[in-house]
Design an enzyme around this catalytic site. Structure first.
Site, PDB file in Angstrom:
ATOM      1  N   SER A 147      45.819 110.085 -35.859  1.00  0.00           N
ATOM      2  CA  SER A 147      45.013 109.730 -34.684  1.00  0.00           C
ATOM      3  C   SER A 147      43.802 110.642 -34.615  1.00  0.00           C
ATOM      4  CB  SER A 147      45.828 109.868 -33.388  1.00  0.00           C
ATOM      5  OG  SER A 147      45.811 111.200 -32.915  1.00  0.00           O
ATOM      6  N   TYR A 179      50.007 118.544 -30.592  1.00  0.00           N
ATOM      7  CA  TYR A 179      49.833 117.151 -31.030  1.00  0.00           C
ATOM      8  C   TYR A 179      48.818 117.068 -32.153  1.00  0.00           C
ATOM      9  CZ  TYR A 179      48.671 112.158 -30.742  1.00  0.00           C
ATOM     10  OH  TYR A 179      48.446 110.833 -31.029  1.00  0.00           O
TER      11      TYR A 179
END
Length: 404
Positions: A160, A186
């Site tokens: 991502s 993340y």
């Protein structure tokens, strides 16, 4: 430097449009986290093109409901469900042990995002790194033989734009020293996922296995439950079908035959950036760096090798239990078979040497070297040490007499 890859598809393309006219009959695909979000749409489009799809999910009931919905929408029963918890290495190893057929497509799609508090697995691994990367790493390595048997397999890493928030911090992967930050954790895990595609291609392209990573875009799913929902401007948001477009492009489009080790977004190869752009496009250089990818593979292999010495499930296609070793590894000195592949020393277990199979035939060389050390070099060295030590010792001490 090669030209960035482009395709006829773009930001607004859907997964069904990307696979229009593509026949996947006879192909097998595994999609992690295929019970929700873009995973469902990835599975739907692959199955509609004729592939037999396995949803590898933590919540089996939700996966079965998704499989039923897909069957109703495409008019065919091509989707099945198997249990897989990526945060649990025993679950990953059991999934691998149960897989017994060639695998053409592996989509590492599942993920968690921005856990508000620091959580750890049983091994002490930070939960986002453990789920998003370590689980997929172990799954991919464990399924290597199945991918190689397919004769032209693809691995897809769903990364991502989060890669732009953090590189992999090798000296503190699990926030033992740094203050925990949900987005940094993340970002690290998503950079790691991109690096996995780079190293899979470097190691396995010769066996017909290619891997690429992607940013699916901004899609409103349960992934954002810890961030207050999707905050991307409406004009930059995608539907789940649009979000799955780049995934199926990398998984099955003939446009990318033989392509690997790259990072895509909006159905095209993304530019490599040296700083985070305002629109969060592109991929950070550290997330596609070959040196980082090789180092991460080694670190992840060692983490798995050190996690314990419990009895493992039987390896697919093997007559012996894969005892005390992760799938895809060998032990030497404990009755394990050397098999095909280079043996790279990775760690020690009680009474045996744990070896990792790689991609060339160097086992005989290593065995010969170890035998030379054991039976030639060490005895000679010991004799030299004794002679050296005795040369300066008085005769009385050498023969057990006390000096006067």
């Amino acid at each position: 430097m090669t030209e960035p890859i482009t395709t006829p598809f773009g930001f607004a393309s859907t997964a069904d449009e990307v696979l229009a006219g593509v026949d996947l009959t006879g192909k097998r695909a595994v999609i992690t986290g295929g019970a929700a979000g873009i995973g469902v749409e990835t599975a739907r489009s692959l199955a509609a093109a004729g592939a037999d799809v396995v949803l590898a999910v933590r919540r089996v009931a939700a996966g079965e409901q998704a499989a039923a919905d897909i069957a109703a929408s495409i008019g065919a029963q091509r989707v099945t469900v198997r249990a897989l918890d990526l945060a649990d290495q025993d679950s990953v190893r059991q999934f691998v042990a149960d897989w017994d057929q060639p695998l053409h497509i592996l989509v590492n799609n599942a993920g968690i995002m921005a856990l508000p508090e620091l959580e750890r697995t049983a091994e002490g691994w930070e939960m986002q790194f453990a789920t998003n990367f370590m689980g997929h790493f172990a799954l991919t390595v464990g399924l290597h033989d199945a991918l190689a048997a397919a004769g032209g397999a693809r691995v897809v890493s769903v990364s991502s734009s989060g890669n732009l928030f953090s590189p992999v911090i090798f000296d503190d992967l699990h926030f033992a020293f740094r203050p925990y930050d949900p987005l940094l954790a993340y970002g690290q895990s998503k950079s790691a996922e991109a690096l996995l595609a780079v190293e899979v291609t470097r190691r396995w392209a010769g066996e017909g296995i290619h891997a690429n990573a992607l940013n699916p875009g901004a899609i409103a799913t349960g992934l954002q439950k810890h961030t207050g929902g999707l905050r991307t401007p409406k004009e930059r948001q995608k539907t789940p079908q649009q979000g799955a477009a780049t995934s199926v492009l990398l998984a099955a489009s003939p446009l990318l035959d033989g392509v690997g080790g790259r990072y895509f977004e909006d159905c095209a190869e993304a530019p490599i950036v040296s700083e985070r752009p305002a629109d969060y496009s592109g991929v950070a250089g550290y997330a596609v760096d070959p040196g980082n990818a090789e180092r991460l593979w080694s670190v992840a292999s060692d983490l798995i090798a050190r996690r314990g010495t419990g009895r493992l499930p039987r390896r697919p296609g093997s007559a012996e239990p894969a005892q005390d070793r992760p799938s895809g590894w060998y032990d030497w000195g404990g009755g394990g078979s050397c098999g095909r592949g280079r043996m790279a020393m990775a760690g020690r277990l009680p009474g045996r040497l744990l070896l990792r199979r790689e991609d060339s035939d160097r086992a005989p060389l290593i065995v010969a070297l170890l035998l030379w050390v054991m039976f030639d070099a060490m005895p000679g060295l010991w004799r030299s040490v004794r002679r050296s030590g005795e040369s300066g010792v008085p005769d009385q001490l050498r023969h057990g007499q006390r000096p006067r």
